[in-house]
Every structure is written in C-alpha cells, then in structure tokens.
Design a protein around this motif. Structure first.
Motif, mmCIF file in Angstrom:
data_model
loop_
_atom_site.group_PDB
_atom_site.id
_atom_site.type_symbol
_atom_site.label_atom_id
_atom_site.label_comp_id
_atom_site.label_asym_id
_atom_site.label_seq_id
_atom_site.Cartn_x
_atom_site.Cartn_y
_atom_site.Cartn_z
ATOM 1 N N ARG A 6 -8.670 -4.388 15.504
ATOM 2 C CA ARG A 6 -10.019 -3.823 15.644
ATOM 3 C C ARG A 6 -10.575 -4.089 17.035
ATOM 4 N N LEU A 7 -10.325 -5.274 17.555
ATOM 5 C CA LEU A 7 -10.789 -5.588 18.912
ATOM 6 C C LEU A 7 -10.088 -4.713 19.944
ATOM 7 N N SER A 8 -8.784 -4.498 19.756
ATOM 8 C CA SER A 8 -8.045 -3.636 20.685
ATOM 9 C C SER A 8 -8.586 -2.216 20.651
ATOM 10 N N VAL A 9 -8.888 -1.737 19.453
ATOM 11 C CA VAL A 9 -9.428 -0.379 19.312
ATOM 12 C C VAL A 9 -10.719 -0.235 20.099
ATOM 13 N N MET A 10 -11.582 -1.237 19.995
ATOM 14 C CA MET A 10 -12.875 -1.156 20.673
ATOM 15 C C MET A 10 -12.746 -1.401 22.171
ATOM 16 N N GLU A 11 -11.963 -2.400 22.563
ATOM 17 C CA GLU A 11 -11.851 -2.738 23.979
ATOM 18 C C GLU A 11 -11.105 -1.667 24.773
ATOM 19 N N LYS A 12 -10.118 -1.038 24.137
ATOM 20 C CA LYS A 12 -9.311 -0.030 24.828
ATOM 21 C C LYS A 12 -9.760 1.390 24.519
ATOM 22 N N ASN A 13 -10.825 1.504 23.727
ATOM 23 C CA ASN A 13 -11.382 2.813 23.378
ATOM 24 C C ASN A 13 -10.294 3.722 22.808
ATOM 25 N N LEU A 14 -9.604 3.270 21.754
ATOM 26 C CA LEU A 14 -8.466 3.980 21.187
ATOM 27 C C LEU A 14 -8.863 5.099 20.226
ATOM 28 N N GLY A 15 -10.110 5.189 19.880
ATOM 29 C CA GLY A 15 -10.572 6.319 19.077
ATOM 30 C C GLY A 15 -10.079 6.343 17.648
#
Length: 300
Positions: A6-15
């Motif tokens: 979840r953090l990666s999704v938000m930090e990397k803007n993975l959509g």
C-alpha cells in the motif's frame, strides 16, 4: 501483510484500484483503494478466450494444429499467400506471421463494414506463421479464436462460455464488447471486478478446478504455460515467454494474465498463491509487478 504494498502504491503513484491475495485457496489479504466495481480488464480478456479454446478442444470442436482458414472457406479466395499455414496454436502463441498490431481497435473500426475475419486473412504476411521470431502481440489473433468458437459451436464467445465457464465461477451477466458484426472481441472489452478476476487465478492454480468442478482441462492449462514462445517486449517482465494468452514472469514458475494499465492475475504455484490487482497505470505498469515481488511475495 499489505502495508508495504500500500505504501509503494501511494509513494510511486501506481494507480492501483484493488488487490487480493489468496493462499492455500483462502483469501488472506485484501485492500481496496476505491469502490469495487466491474472495470474493463483489457487483455485479461485474452486469457479467458484461451480458456474457451481449452474447453472447446476437450469437447472435440477443434484441434490446436488445425489451420485457421479451414474454418473460414468463404475467405480462401482472398487469403494472402502463407496465411493458410496459420494454426489455432499459432493464434494462441501470437505468432501468426503478420507481425503487426492487428486491427481490432474499437475506435478505429467502429464504422467499418468489413468483416474483421476477412481483414485478418488479407493482412500481409511479414514473417512465417509459427516462427518464434514472428511473435507480435496482436489483438487480431485472439479475436479469431473467438470467431472459431462461434464457427464450431454456433454460439458467440460469451454465450459459449456462460454455462461452461462463467456460471461455474459464479460470474453473472458479464458484459463483453462486440465488433461491428456482433462478435465478441475476445482480445479485450470484458468487464469484471477484482474479485471475479481472482477466481480465474484460483482456477488456474488448481489445474482448472473451481468449487470442486473441472471447468478447464488440466492438460490444456499445463500446455498453456509450458508451450511458450520467446516474447519481445519493452519491459523485462515481458521477456520470459508467452504461452496460450498467458505471460511467464521473472519469478521462476510464475505466470500471469495481464491487461493494459495494470490489470494482473498472478499465479504463484510454488507459494500456492494468487495475487490479483486492478489498476490504472498509464506508464511503466510493470512497476506494479515489481511491487508485488518486493512487498507481497516475501510474506507468502
């Protein structure tokens, strides 16, 4: 379990829209970033079309080594030289020999009067049908698989799959776009939820069995991930082999159904697990896969 992802999704803007993790046939983690609605699953549609081919083969409606033109004698007179060598197996492996992007774009074809099957046989042969170096990810190949299902069963692809695939997986009233002639596109245009996509992954993980019912032949699924060709793709995750409308992954013994903008159904047999993700990531969508490898896989 999904905190790092979840953090990666938000930090990397993975959509990412939603993620489901199943292991040992149980849901062990889930997170939704938005409402769980049916969305366009893009090329994961191709994998479902492949499932239909496996069922049809078992029913004796077709053989993978059959030539495609043998099902369309009405187009023999206009078919370009070399197209008579294209087999159903070549369509599954995306090695038709066309080496072009195909023609089944809704936007480009919504006003066309031509039969897309006729366009397929008119397409110039730029390589040899079945040759590994002819691999080209071509929507037209999958579309023709759906047309063969119609030719052999008398049913449109969606209608053929309703009692044989969708109903056993409790996928009710699926919406699947059609071409101007009314045939299901097959290559894309199907709408499902993240959870419904995950049922496809569980079926594949369990050798074609879902809810104790053999839906897709086990032997076909084995060939679907082992009878591969070397794929060429801009991202490394697309270079580990392409089977019957399924991609091999960089993680050994792992494969996936894969759709545009980051729709993934990843099967990890060594972990007895399935990871399903829906997203809208317009660039570098394989970064979502890499987040799965780094943030979810170690926890399985």
């Amino acid at each position: 379990m999904l905190t790092d992802f979840r953090l990666s999704v938000m930090e990397k803007n993975l959509g990412v829209y939603g993620v489901l993790v199943h292991q040992n046939n149980k849901l062990i983690a889930k997170h939704s970033f938005r409402a769980e609605n049916r969305i366009h699953i893009f090329s994961i549609s191709k994998t479902l079309t492949s499932m239909a081919v496996g069922i049809a083969e078992k029913e004796g409606l077709l053989k993978l080594e059959d030539s495609v033109i043998s099902y369309f004698p009405e187009f023999e007179s206009i078919a370009v030289a070399g197209s008579e060598k294209i087999t159903i197996r070549n369509l599954l492996n995306m090695v038709s020999g066309h080496m072009s992007v195909g023609f089944t774009s809704i936007e480009a074809n919504q006003n066309q009067k031509e039969d897309w099957a006729e366009l397929f046989f008119k397409e110039p042969m730029r390589g040899e049908a079945g040759a590994e170096e002819s691999f080209t990810y071509e929507n037209a190949c999958t579309y023709m698989l759906g047309r063969i299902i119609h030719k052999t069963s008398g049913l449109h692809l969606r209608d053929y799959m309703l009692p044989r695939f969708f109903e056993p997986l409790a996928i009710n009233f699926p919406n699947w776009h059609t071409c101007p002639k009314g045939y299901n596109i097959g290559a894309f245009g199907l709408f499902l939820t993240t959870e419904e996509i995950s049922r496809l992954g569980l079926l594949m993980l369990n050798g074609g069995v879902y809810n104790e019912k053999q839906v897709v032949p086990k032997d076909y699924l084995k060939r679907a991930i082992t009878d591969t060709v070397q794929a060429t793709w801009s991202d490394p995750e697309g270079s580990y082999g392409y089977g019957y409308q399924l991609w091999r992954c960089s993680i050994p013994n792992t494969y996936r159904a894969d759709g545009k903008y980051g729709q993934y159904c990843v099967v990890l047999p060594d972990k007895n697990a399935v990871v399903t993700v829906t997203s809208h990531m317009e660039q570098n969508q394989s970064d979502i896969l890499r987040a799965i490898w780094s943030d979810i896989l170690p926890k399985l």
